[in-house]
Design a protein around this motif. Structure first.
Motif, PDB file in Angstrom:
ATOM      1  N   HIS A 220       1.316  -1.072   0.058  1.00 54.30           N
ATOM      2  CA  HIS A 220      -0.266  -0.153  -0.194  1.00 54.30           C
ATOM      3  C   HIS A 220       0.808   1.111   0.001  1.00 54.30           C
ATOM      4  O   HIS A 220       1.876   1.433   0.914  1.00 54.30           O
TER       5      HIS A 220
ATOM      6  N   GLY B 134      -8.070   9.077   5.527  1.00 50.37           N
ATOM      7  CA  GLY B 134      -6.638   8.117   5.016  1.00 50.37           C
ATOM      8  C   GLY B 134      -5.613   8.901   3.784  1.00 50.37           C
ATOM      9  O   GLY B 134      -4.889   7.490   3.443  1.00 50.37           O
ATOM     10  N   ALA B 135      -5.757   9.884   3.435  1.00 49.67           N
ATOM     11  CA  ALA B 135      -5.363  10.661   1.939  1.00 49.67           C
ATOM     12  C   ALA B 135      -3.897  10.528   2.312  1.00 49.67           C
ATOM     13  O   ALA B 135      -2.809  10.543   1.701  1.00 49.67           O
ATOM     14  N   GLY B 136      -3.601  10.549   4.085  1.00 51.33           N
ATOM     15  CA  GLY B 136      -1.656  10.422   3.744  1.00 51.33           C
ATOM     16  C   GLY B 136      -1.292  11.252   4.598  1.00 51.33           C
ATOM     17  O   GLY B 136       0.102  11.885   4.484  1.00 51.33           O
ATOM     18  N   LYS B 137      -1.339  12.796   5.150  1.00 53.94           N
ATOM     19  CA  LYS B 137      -1.944  13.775   6.187  1.00 53.94           C
ATOM     20  C   LYS B 137      -0.482  13.347   7.262  1.00 53.94           C
ATOM     21  O   LYS B 137       0.867  13.285   7.518  1.00 53.94           O
ATOM     22  N   SER B 138      -0.888  12.673   8.223  1.00 49.75           N
ATOM     23  CA  SER B 138       0.010  12.248   9.005  1.00 49.75           C
ATOM     24  C   SER B 138       1.163  11.527   8.921  1.00 49.75           C
ATOM     25  O   SER B 138       1.999  11.250   9.581  1.00 49.75           O
ATOM     26  N   THR B 139       0.583  10.723   8.029  1.00 54.65           N
ATOM     27  CA  THR B 139       1.812  10.056   7.720  1.00 54.65           C
ATOM     28  C   THR B 139       3.497  10.621   6.778  1.00 54.65           C
ATOM     29  O   THR B 139       4.093  11.019   7.594  1.00 54.65           O
TER      30      THR B 139
END
Ligand SMILES: Nc1ncnc2c1ncn2[C@@H]1O[C@H](COP(=O)(O)OP(=O)(O)OP(=O)(O)O)[C@@H](O)[C@H]1O
Length: 304
Positions: A14, A37-42
């Motif tokens: 993923h 789940g868009a990827g902000k925290s990552t």
């Protein structure tokens, strides 16, 4: 200043962040928006060096986070609100942090005051409301007087007074020349707080623009009108190059032209128009438009 160059991050098969490029500049509040789940925290974890990118490079104030000797004085962050030990008092928590970074004790008092925590500074963190914990997290982020702040959903859990407080605080920090990067899913709040927007969807950057531009680009693309002669006016406007859609009854939606041109054509041809409204797109509408594809993708993914 935060520089993100061609950054990707995969978890197994993923891809959470996919070839992302952007910069966060000092002197303004940059909002980081995207659906769940868009990827902000990552992305924020990667900026803070809490996770390694699969590829690409990230710098904060020109250096990778791992190269900074005292990160707390370089980058202040708020990621996990419940990061403080529940049995500790707020003061003990902040003092312990200050001690590990050689920050003077007096600074603990200063940030407690700045974040409205002074009355509860001797209370145990375990008994704090979400709003209080959020203030404590922000106090910790400010402790080292860092040039850069990375805050994941800092508005979460704050009451209306707290929301106004953090908005003013972030604006003041940016006005003092700091780099302020915050994530939120609250568009209305972003409109009031951020100067610049970076929007992410499906791990990719969808928009990276000043907030005013996001608005004006989407604004007034459609003019709604009501007329007694829908068919005739639709033909006249189409012949003039506009795109016309019948909305039922006496209503038309017109794109590719503006209200003034529509009024001129109506006047020249003696067609009565009794309502003519350029549709102002709110930031929220623009955001929903920009992220629709990502949300649909996610909904489909969940059903699989
Ligand atoms: N440690 C991990 N292991 C596996 N997958 C992960 C991990 N962290 C994040 N992901 C996945 O990566 C994607 C991006 O997640 P991320 O938390 O960055 O999104 P987000 O934009 O912060 O969302 P939210 O607003 O819900 O917090 C999601 O699909 C998530 O499930």
């Amino acid at each position: 200043m935060i520089g993100i160059e061609n950054v990707s991050k995969s978890y197994g098969s993923h891809t959470a962040v996919d070839g992302v490029n952007f910069q966060v500049h000092p002197g303004r509040v940059t909002g980081f928006l995207g659906p769940n789940g868009a990827g902000k925290s990552t992305t924020m974890r990667l900026i803070l060096g809490l996770d390694e990118p699969s590829s690409g490079s990230i710098t904060v104030n020109g250096r990778t986070y791992a190269e900074s000797r005292a990160p707390l004085t370089e980058v202040g962050s708020l990621l996990n609100v419940q990061a403080a030990h529940p049995g500790r008092t707020a003061e003990a928590h902040l003092r312990a942090l200050a001690l590990t970074h050689g920050i003077p004790r007096a600074r603990v008092r200063e940030v407690a005051e700045q974040t409205g925590l002074d009355s509860v500074i001797r209370k145990r963190v375990g008994g704090f409301s979400l709003g209080m914990s959020q203030r404590l997290g922000i106090a910790a982020a400010l402790l080292g007087d860092p040039r850069t702040l990375v805050l994941d959903e800092p508005i979460n859990g704050l009451d209306p007074e707290g929301v106004v407080w953090i908005r003013e605080l972030l604006k003041d920090l940016a006005a003092a020349g700091r780099t302020v990067f915050l994530s939120s899913h609250l568009m209305s709040e972003m409109a009031l707080t951020a100067d610049h927007l970076v929007i992410i969807g499906k791990g990719r950057i969808i928009a990276d623009r000043p907030i005013g531009e996001v608005l004006s680009e989407e604004e007034a693309h459609t003019v709604a009108l009501r007329t007694a002669e829908t068919d005739r006016l639709a033909r006249l406007l189409t012949a003039d190059g506009a795109e016309v859609e019948a909305e039922g009854g006496d209503r038309l939606a017109v794109r590719g032209t503006d209200g003034r041109r529509i009024a001129e054509i109506a006047l020249e041809n003696r067609v009565l128009v009794y309502e003519l409204t350029p549709q102002r797109t709110t930031l929220e509408d623009a955001y929903i438009d920009l992220t629709r594809e990502s949300v649909e993708y996610q909904a489909a993914g969940r059903n699989r």
